[in-house]
Design a protein around this motif. Structure first.
Motif, mmCIF file in Angstrom:
data_model
loop_
_atom_site.group_PDB
_atom_site.id
_atom_site.type_symbol
_atom_site.label_atom_id
_atom_site.label_comp_id
_atom_site.label_asym_id
_atom_site.label_seq_id
_atom_site.Cartn_x
_atom_site.Cartn_y
_atom_site.Cartn_z
ATOM 1 N N ALA A 22 26.572 53.596 -8.159
ATOM 2 C CA ALA A 22 26.372 54.113 -9.503
ATOM 3 C C ALA A 22 25.167 55.041 -9.577
ATOM 4 O O ALA A 22 24.794 55.485 -10.639
ATOM 5 N N LYS A 23 24.544 55.330 -8.449
ATOM 6 C CA LYS A 23 23.381 56.209 -8.386
ATOM 7 C C LYS A 23 22.299 55.769 -9.352
ATOM 8 O O LYS A 23 21.761 56.566 -10.107
ATOM 9 N N ASN A 24 22.024 54.488 -9.362
ATOM 10 C CA ASN A 24 20.962 53.909 -10.177
ATOM 11 C C ASN A 24 21.125 54.156 -11.671
ATOM 12 O O ASN A 24 20.159 54.377 -12.379
ATOM 13 N N SER A 30 27.621 56.228 -13.956
ATOM 14 C CA SER A 30 27.409 57.605 -13.529
ATOM 15 C C SER A 30 28.706 58.378 -13.706
ATOM 16 O O SER A 30 29.808 57.816 -13.620
ATOM 17 N N PHE A 31 28.578 59.664 -13.956
ATOM 18 C CA PHE A 31 29.716 60.557 -14.113
ATOM 19 C C PHE A 31 29.453 61.845 -13.360
ATOM 20 O O PHE A 31 28.301 62.235 -13.163
ATOM 21 N N PHE A 69 25.393 62.852 -13.569
ATOM 22 C CA PHE A 69 24.405 62.343 -14.516
ATOM 23 C C PHE A 69 24.740 60.901 -14.855
ATOM 24 O O PHE A 69 25.813 60.400 -14.524
ATOM 25 N N CYS A 70 23.832 60.255 -15.544
ATOM 26 C CA CYS A 70 24.043 58.900 -16.059
ATOM 27 C C CYS A 70 24.289 58.978 -17.562
ATOM 28 O O CYS A 70 23.562 59.673 -18.278
ATOM 29 N N THR A 76 25.934 58.320 -26.219
ATOM 30 C CA THR A 76 25.966 59.534 -27.031
ATOM 31 C C THR A 76 25.803 60.793 -26.182
ATOM 32 O O THR A 76 25.526 61.871 -26.710
ATOM 33 N N THR A 77 25.974 60.668 -24.876
ATOM 34 C CA THR A 77 25.798 61.810 -23.980
ATOM 35 C C THR A 77 26.837 62.887 -24.268
ATOM 36 O O THR A 77 28.023 62.600 -24.446
#
Length: 145
Positions: A22-24, A30-31, A69-70, A76-77
């Motif tokens: 999940a890359k932290n 993560s997306f 990105f996370c 709300t990203t």
């Protein structure tokens, strides 16, 4: 007791591997947004969110641009991308938290085509690309005619 220790070690290993994959991004996900340029005359691709400006890019025909990105903790990203070519532009939501379920395994696939922007909706059983936005004429087209 031996079973409890083995079970604990197993859970810790799973937790650590999920953090690595999940890359932290724990406790969110993560997306990755993957945009393929299918046109020969793209001038610029610009992607940004409220927190991050990812700069201006010029992928050639059949090349891609990818960013990761996370998602934020309150989901709300929003990442918006704008593509510009001679006398036309298109703006699209490359990622919106409320639509995150459409990005299977955290991958959001887009294509820039001659007639607009296409998204590979991976929700359910379909993996076909669906048109999401049309090219629009911008002000320079009217002034130069």
């Amino acid at each position: 007791m031996k079973f409890v220790i083995s079970y604990y070690v197993f859970l810790v290993a799973i937790f650590q591997s999920s953090l690595i994959s999940a890359k932290n991004c724990f406790p969110t996900n993560s997306f990755h947004v993957h945009i393929v340029n299918r046109i020969p005359n793209l001038d610029v691709l610009h992607c940004f969110s409220g927190d991050d400006n990812l700069g201006y890019h010029r992928p050639l025909q059949n090349q891609d641009y990818t960013f990761g990105f996370c998602d934020n903790i309150i989901h709300t990203t929003l990442f918006v991308c704008e593509a510009i070519r001679k006398f036309q532009y298109v703006s699209f939501d490359a990622f919106r938290s409320s639509d995150r379920h459409q990005c299977r395994y955290g991958l959001c696939n887009w294509e820039i085509r001659e007639d607009g922007i296409y998204f590979q909706n991976q929700f359910g059983h379909s993996t076909d690309f669906q048109k999401r936005a049309d090219w629009q004429n911008h002000g320079l087209a009217e002034r130069n005619n």
